[in-house]
Design a protein around this motif. Structure first.
Motif, short mmCIF file in Angstrom:
data_model
loop_
_atom_site.label_atom_id
_atom_site.label_comp_id
_atom_site.label_asym_id
_atom_site.label_seq_id
_atom_site.Cartn_x
_atom_site.Cartn_y
_atom_site.Cartn_z
N ALA A 116 0.82 -1.21 0.00
CA ALA A 116 0.00 0.00 0.00
C ALA A 116 0.86 1.26 0.00
O ALA A 116 0.53 2.25 -0.66
CB ALA A 116 -0.94 -0.01 1.20
N LEU A 155 2.08 2.05 -3.49
CA LEU A 155 1.02 2.66 -4.28
C LEU A 155 0.78 4.11 -3.87
O LEU A 155 0.55 4.97 -4.71
CB LEU A 155 -0.28 1.86 -4.15
N ARG A 156 0.87 4.39 -2.57
CA ARG A 156 0.72 5.77 -2.09
C ARG A 156 1.81 6.67 -2.66
O ARG A 156 1.56 7.83 -2.98
CB ARG A 156 0.75 5.82 -0.57
N SER A 188 0.86 7.48 -6.22
CA SER A 188 -0.29 8.40 -6.19
C SER A 188 0.14 9.80 -5.76
O SER A 188 -0.26 10.80 -6.37
CB SER A 188 -1.36 7.85 -5.24
N MET A 221 -4.33 -3.65 -8.43
CA MET A 221 -4.48 -2.74 -7.29
C MET A 221 -4.77 -1.31 -7.76
O MET A 221 -5.59 -0.61 -7.17
CB MET A 221 -3.24 -2.78 -6.40
N PHE A 222 -4.10 -0.88 -8.84
CA PHE A 222 -4.37 0.44 -9.41
C PHE A 222 -5.84 0.55 -9.79
O PHE A 222 -6.48 1.57 -9.56
CB PHE A 222 -3.50 0.69 -10.65
N HIS A 223 -6.38 -0.52 -10.39
CA HIS A 223 -7.78 -0.51 -10.82
C HIS A 223 -8.74 -0.56 -9.63
O HIS A 223 -9.74 0.17 -9.61
CB HIS A 223 -8.07 -1.67 -11.78
N ILE A 224 -8.45 -1.39 -8.65
CA ILE A 224 -9.31 -1.48 -7.46
C ILE A 224 -9.39 -0.13 -6.77
O ILE A 224 -10.47 0.30 -6.34
CB ILE A 224 -8.80 -2.58 -6.49
N LEU A 225 -8.26 0.55 -6.67
CA LEU A 225 -8.21 1.85 -5.99
C LEU A 225 -8.54 3.01 -6.92
O LEU A 225 -8.52 4.16 -6.50
CB LEU A 225 -6.82 2.05 -5.38
N ARG A 226 -8.83 2.69 -8.17
CA ARG A 226 -9.19 3.68 -9.21
C ARG A 226 -8.07 4.67 -9.50
O ARG A 226 -8.32 5.77 -9.99
CB ARG A 226 -10.49 4.39 -8.83
N LEU A 227 -6.84 4.30 -9.19
CA LEU A 227 -5.70 5.16 -9.51
C LEU A 227 -5.49 5.28 -11.01
O LEU A 227 -4.98 6.30 -11.49
CB LEU A 227 -4.43 4.63 -8.84
#
Length: 129
Positions: A60, A63-64, A67, A92-98
């Motif tokens: 995570a 990913l932060r 972002s 994960m990018f898609h799940i978090l809509r990044l």
């Protein structure tokens, strides 16, 4: 003890900067990567392409970092796109809509198309460099 470094190689192109990352992006390595990406976003006027093909693990915090770097690039008026995102990280990018604000591109050429300025006047100014 495992190596906790992420290698960051910056390649200056004619009209963009490619940042090659390799290693594991986790809470141990994220602060150094965040610092480097923020510094690049604040000191360049060219789009950044993050090549994540060498990143073998994202947690995570990793990913932060991506972002936050995208947000910093937006604030600085610098585009950011990614290439080489591995399947798990892409999920994960898609799940978090990044992916809605950070383009996940399959190759450098696609990333550069995603980073082109949106108007003809901005494109002409970018080409005049």
């Amino acid at each position: 003890m495992r190596d906790t470094a992420v290698d960051v190689i910056v390649v200056e192109g004619e009209r963009h900067t490619t940042v090659l990352l390799s290693g594991e992006m986790d809470r141990m390595t994220a602060p150094a990567v965040r610092y480097r990406l923020f510094a690049l976003a604040c000191t360049t006027d060219r789009p950044l392409v993050l090549d994540l093909a060498g990143v073998t693990f994202f947690d995570a915090e990793g990913l932060r970092v991506v972002s936050a770097a995208a947000r910093r690039c937006d604030e600085a008026g610098v585009g950011l796109a990614t290439v080489g995102v591995r399947p798990f990280a892409a999920k994960m990018f898609h799940i978090l809509r990044l992916h809605e604000r950070i383009p996940l591109c399959s190759c450098l050429e696609e990333a550069l198309w995603c980073l082109l300025p949106p108007t003809d006047a901005e494109l002409a100014a970018w080409l005049d460099g």
